[in-house]
Design an enzyme around this catalytic site. Structure first.
Site, PDB file in Angstrom:
ATOM      1  N   ARG A   1     -11.314   5.755  -0.712  1.00 35.39           N
ATOM      2  CA  ARG A   1     -10.287   5.866   0.331  1.00 35.39           C
ATOM      3  C   ARG A   1      -9.334   6.972  -0.145  1.00 35.39           C
ATOM      4  NH1 ARG A   1      -6.594   1.020  -0.116  1.00 35.39           N
ATOM      5  NH2 ARG A   1      -8.125  -0.096   1.117  1.00 35.39           N
TER       6      ARG A   1
ATOM      7  N   ASP B   1      -7.578  -1.032  -4.840  1.00 34.10           N
ATOM      8  CA  ASP B   1      -6.444  -0.183  -4.458  1.00 34.10           C
ATOM      9  C   ASP B   1      -6.010   0.633  -5.672  1.00 34.10           C
ATOM     10  OD1 ASP B   1      -6.272  -1.140  -1.875  1.00 34.10           O
ATOM     11  OD2 ASP B   1      -4.614  -2.513  -2.270  1.00 34.10           O
TER      12      ASP B   1
HETATM   13  C1  LIG Z   1      -5.209   1.629   4.772  1.00 37.39           C
HETATM   14  C2  LIG Z   1      -4.238   2.143   3.778  1.00 37.39           C
HETATM   15  C3  LIG Z   1      -4.412   1.858   2.443  1.00 37.39           C
HETATM   16  C4  LIG Z   1      -3.534   2.358   1.490  1.00 37.39           C
HETATM   17  N1  LIG Z   1      -3.785   2.128   0.159  1.00 37.39           N
HETATM   18  C5  LIG Z   1      -2.989   2.698  -0.775  1.00 37.39           C
HETATM   19  C6  LIG Z   1      -3.297   2.603  -2.157  1.00 37.39           C
HETATM   20  O1  LIG Z   1      -4.288   1.999  -2.583  1.00 37.39           O
HETATM   21  N2  LIG Z   1      -2.450   3.205  -3.036  1.00 37.39           N
HETATM   22  C7  LIG Z   1      -1.337   3.901  -2.633  1.00 37.39           C
HETATM   23  O2  LIG Z   1      -0.626   4.453  -3.472  1.00 37.39           O
HETATM   24  N3  LIG Z   1      -1.029   3.988  -1.323  1.00 37.39           N
HETATM   25  C8  LIG Z   1      -1.816   3.418  -0.391  1.00 37.39           C
HETATM   26  N4  LIG Z   1      -1.502   3.544   0.940  1.00 37.39           N
HETATM   27  C9  LIG Z   1      -0.177   4.071   1.340  1.00 37.39           C
HETATM   28  C10 LIG Z   1      -0.200   5.569   1.510  1.00 37.39           C
HETATM   29  O3  LIG Z   1      -0.379   6.168   0.266  1.00 37.39           O
HETATM   30  C11 LIG Z   1       1.099   6.093   2.132  1.00 37.39           C
HETATM   31  O4  LIG Z   1       2.191   5.753   1.376  1.00 37.39           O
HETATM   32  C12 LIG Z   1       1.372   5.587   3.539  1.00 37.39           C
HETATM   33  O5  LIG Z   1       0.182   5.424   4.251  1.00 37.39           O
HETATM   34  C13 LIG Z   1       2.246   6.591   4.289  1.00 37.39           C
HETATM   35  O6  LIG Z   1       1.621   7.858   4.336  1.00 37.39           O
HETATM   36  P1  LIG Z   1       1.063   8.523   5.679  1.00 37.39           P
HETATM   37  O7  LIG Z   1      -0.170   9.274   5.304  1.00 37.39           O
HETATM   38  O8  LIG Z   1       0.896   7.495   6.720  1.00 37.39           O
HETATM   39  O9  LIG Z   1       2.108   9.629   6.040  1.00 37.39           O
HETATM   40  P2  LIG Z   1       3.678   9.573   6.258  1.00 37.39           P
HETATM   41  O10 LIG Z   1       4.086  10.978   6.522  1.00 37.39           O
HETATM   42  O11 LIG Z   1       4.348   8.855   5.148  1.00 37.39           O
HETATM   43  O12 LIG Z   1       3.818   8.695   7.564  1.00 37.39           O
HETATM   44  C14 LIG Z   1       3.491   9.195   8.833  1.00 37.39           C
HETATM   45  C15 LIG Z   1       4.174   8.312   9.884  1.00 37.39           C
HETATM   46  O13 LIG Z   1       3.535   7.024   9.871  1.00 37.39           O
HETATM   47  C16 LIG Z   1       4.500   5.992  10.010  1.00 37.39           C
HETATM   48  N5  LIG Z   1       4.441   5.144   8.805  1.00 37.39           N
HETATM   49  C17 LIG Z   1       3.850   5.459   7.643  1.00 37.39           C
HETATM   50  N6  LIG Z   1       3.913   4.432   6.778  1.00 37.39           N
HETATM   51  C18 LIG Z   1       4.597   3.461   7.421  1.00 37.39           C
HETATM   52  C19 LIG Z   1       4.996   2.142   7.065  1.00 37.39           C
HETATM   53  N7  LIG Z   1       4.724   1.618   5.900  1.00 37.39           N
HETATM   54  N8  LIG Z   1       5.658   1.416   7.992  1.00 37.39           N
HETATM   55  C20 LIG Z   1       5.938   1.919   9.213  1.00 37.39           C
HETATM   56  N9  LIG Z   1       5.598   3.151   9.603  1.00 37.39           N
HETATM   57  C21 LIG Z   1       4.944   3.914   8.720  1.00 37.39           C
HETATM   58  C22 LIG Z   1       5.839   6.648  10.192  1.00 37.39           C
HETATM   59  O14 LIG Z   1       6.079   6.789  11.572  1.00 37.39           O
HETATM   60  C23 LIG Z   1       5.643   8.005   9.567  1.00 37.39           C
HETATM   61  O15 LIG Z   1       6.501   8.967  10.097  1.00 37.39           O
HETATM   62  C24 LIG Z   1      -2.404   3.107   1.898  1.00 37.39           C
HETATM   63  C25 LIG Z   1      -2.223   3.392   3.248  1.00 37.39           C
HETATM   64  C26 LIG Z   1      -3.116   2.951   4.184  1.00 37.39           C
HETATM   65  C27 LIG Z   1      -2.934   3.331   5.604  1.00 37.39           C
END
Ligand SMILES: Cc1cc2nc3c(=O)[nH]c(=O)nc-3n(C[C@H](O)[C@H](O)[C@H](O)COP(=O)(O)OP(=O)(O)OC[C@H]3O[C@@H](n4cnc5c(N)ncnc54)[C@H](O)[C@@H]3O)c2cc1C
Length: 298
Positions: free
Chosen positions: A174, A123
Site C-alpha cells: 500500500r 501497517d
Molecule cells: C487506507 C489508508 C491506509 C493508511 N495506512 C497508513 C499507514 O500504514 N501508515 C501511515 O503512516 N499512514 C497511513 N495512512 C495515512 C496517510 O499516510 C495520510 O496521513 C492520510 O491518508 C492523509 O493523506 P492524503 O493522501 O489523504 O492527503 P492529504 O493532503 O493529507 O488529504 C487530502 C484531503 O483528504 C481529507 N483527509 C485526509 N485525511 C483525513 C482525515 N484523517 N480525516 C478527514 N479528512 C481527511 C482532507 O479533506 C484533506 O484535505 C493511511 C491512509 C489510508 C487512506
C-alpha cells in the site's frame, strides 16, 4: 487557527462529544459493529480492511489479546462471507518489547489467512520501526503469499526501498503519504515533494510488476494523476485498488466506485477509539470545526 486552538483544548472536551464527532471515522467499539459496517460497504460495491485500534502494547497479554480479536475477525469475515481483510500494527502485537513474539503472532495470523483465504497487511508506523517492518515483510513474503505492508511517500528512502523490494520477489504494497511527524533529514516536508514522491513511487510499482497496489490517498490531485497513470500504463483492475479511510472523501470514493475502480475502505474499530480519534483530530484540525458545531447543537 481556531481549529488548531480547539485541538489544543481537546483534553477538556467531554468524551461523549468526541465520540459524537468521531463515530463517522470509526465503525464502533466491537467487532460486530465493524462487521456490520463492512457489510454495508460491501453492499455499496467496496471492499474493506479491518483495523483493531491500539498500538504500543507493553506486555504479552495485551499483544495476545490483540491477536485474539484479529483471529476472531478472520473467522467472522469468512463465516459471514464478507469481502474484507485485516490491517495490523506491529507495535500492537508486541514489536517494541518482544520481536520474536510479534513475529510468531503475525505468522499465526498468516496461517489463519491461509485457512480462510484471506490476507494480512502490516501497517507502517513511525520511522523507529520502518527498517524492522520491511525486514519482517521480506522474511514473511517468502513463507506466505498472504502478506503485504505499507510504504510512505514522505520518507526520502521510500523509492529506493521499493526498488529493492521489487527486485527481491513478489511485492504487495500500500502506498500512502505517511501520518507520523518525522525529522527533515529523513522525510520530505514540502507538500509538493511528498506528492512527487507518491507519484514516482506509484509509477515504479506499476511499471515493475507489483501485485495489487494499494493507492491510499484522499488527495484529489493525486487521485487524478493516478487515474491518468493507470490509463497511460493500461493497468488492469486486478493490479490496483484505491484505499480510503472510513468517513473521509465519501463523494470521491463513490465517484471512483461508480467509474468501476476497485476501492477498499479502512475500517477502524475497538475500545481504543478515543486515542485514535484525538490523533485524527490533531492530524486534520479542520474536523475540529465539527466539534464546535455539535457543541451548539447540544
Ligand atoms: C487506507 C489508508 C491506509 C493508511 N495506512 C497508513 C499507514 O500504514 N501508515 C501511515 O503512516 N499512514 C497511513 N495512512 C495515512 C496517510 O499516510 C495520510 O496521513 C492520510 O491518508 C492523509 O493523506 P492524503 O493522501 O489523504 O492527503 P492529504 O493532503 O493529507 O488529504 C487530502 C484531503 O483528504 C481529507 N483527509 C485526509 N485525511 C483525513 C482525515 N484523517 N480525516 C478527514 N479528512 C481527511 C482532507 O479533506 C484533506 O484535505 C493511511 C491512509 C489510508 C487512506
Amino acid at each position: 487557527m481556531i481549529n488548531k486552538a480547539i485541538v489544543a483544548l481537546l483534553p477538556l472536551i467531554p468524551r461523549s462529544l468526541v465520540w459524537k464527532v468521531s463515530r463517522r471515522y470509526i465503525a464502533g467499539k466491537t467487532l460486530d459493529d465493524a462487521l456490520r459496517c463492512v457489510e454495508k460497504l460491501n453492499g455499496a460495491g467496496m471492499s474493506a480492511t479491518l483495523d483493531v485500534l491500539g498500538e504500543d502494547t507493553t506486555d504479552h497479554s495485551e499483544a495476545l489479546a490483540g491477536e485474539q480479536i484479529y483471529q476472531e475477525a478472520l473467522r467472522e469475515i469468512s463465516s459471514r462471507g464478507l469481502d474484507a481483510n485485516i490491517s495490523v500494527k506491529l507495535s500492537m502485537l508486541g514489536l517494541k518489547f518482544d520481536g520474536p513474539l510479534c513475529e510468531s503472532i503475525v505468522m499465526r495470523l498468516l496461517q489463519s489467512a491461509e485457512l480462510y483465504d484471506n490476507y494480512v497487511r502490516m501497517d507502517m508506523e513511525d520511522s523507529s520501526v520502518t527498517g524492522i517492518t520491511l525486514d519482517l515483510y521480506r522474511k514473511l513474503r517468502i513463507k506466505s503469499g498472504r502478506v503485504g505492508t505499507v510504504v510512505q511517500s514522505y520518507l526520502r528512502s521510500t523509492e529506493s526501498s521499493v526498488a529493492e523490494l521489487l527486485s527481491g520477489g513478489i511485492t504487495n504494497l500500500r502506498l500512502c503519504k505517511g501520518i507520523y511527524v518525522e525529522p527533515e533529514e529523513i522525510a520530505f516536508k514540502e507538500f509538493e515533494e511528498v506528492q512527487d514522491s507518491f507519484r514516482s513511487t506509484l509509477r515504479l510499482l506499476l511499471e515493475n510488476g507489483a501485485q495489487r497496489v494499494g493507492i491510499a490517498t484522499h488527495d484529489p490531485q493525486l487521485v487524478l494523476s493516478t487515474l491518468e497513470l493507470l490509463k497511460e500504463l493500461e493497468i488492469p483492475k486486478e493490479r490496483y485498488e484505491f484505499q480510503m479511510l472510513l468517513g473521509v472523501a465519501e463523494k470521491m470514493r463513490g465517484d471512483l466506485v461508480t467509474a468501476g475502480h476497485p476501492l477498499r475502505v479502512y475500517v477502524p474499530f475497538g475500545e481504543e477509539w478515543y486515542a485514535y480519534s484525538t490523533r485524527r483530530l490533531r492530524e486534520n484540525p479542520q474536523i475540529a470545526g465539527h466539534v464546535v458545531k455539535n457543541l451548539f447543537r447540544g
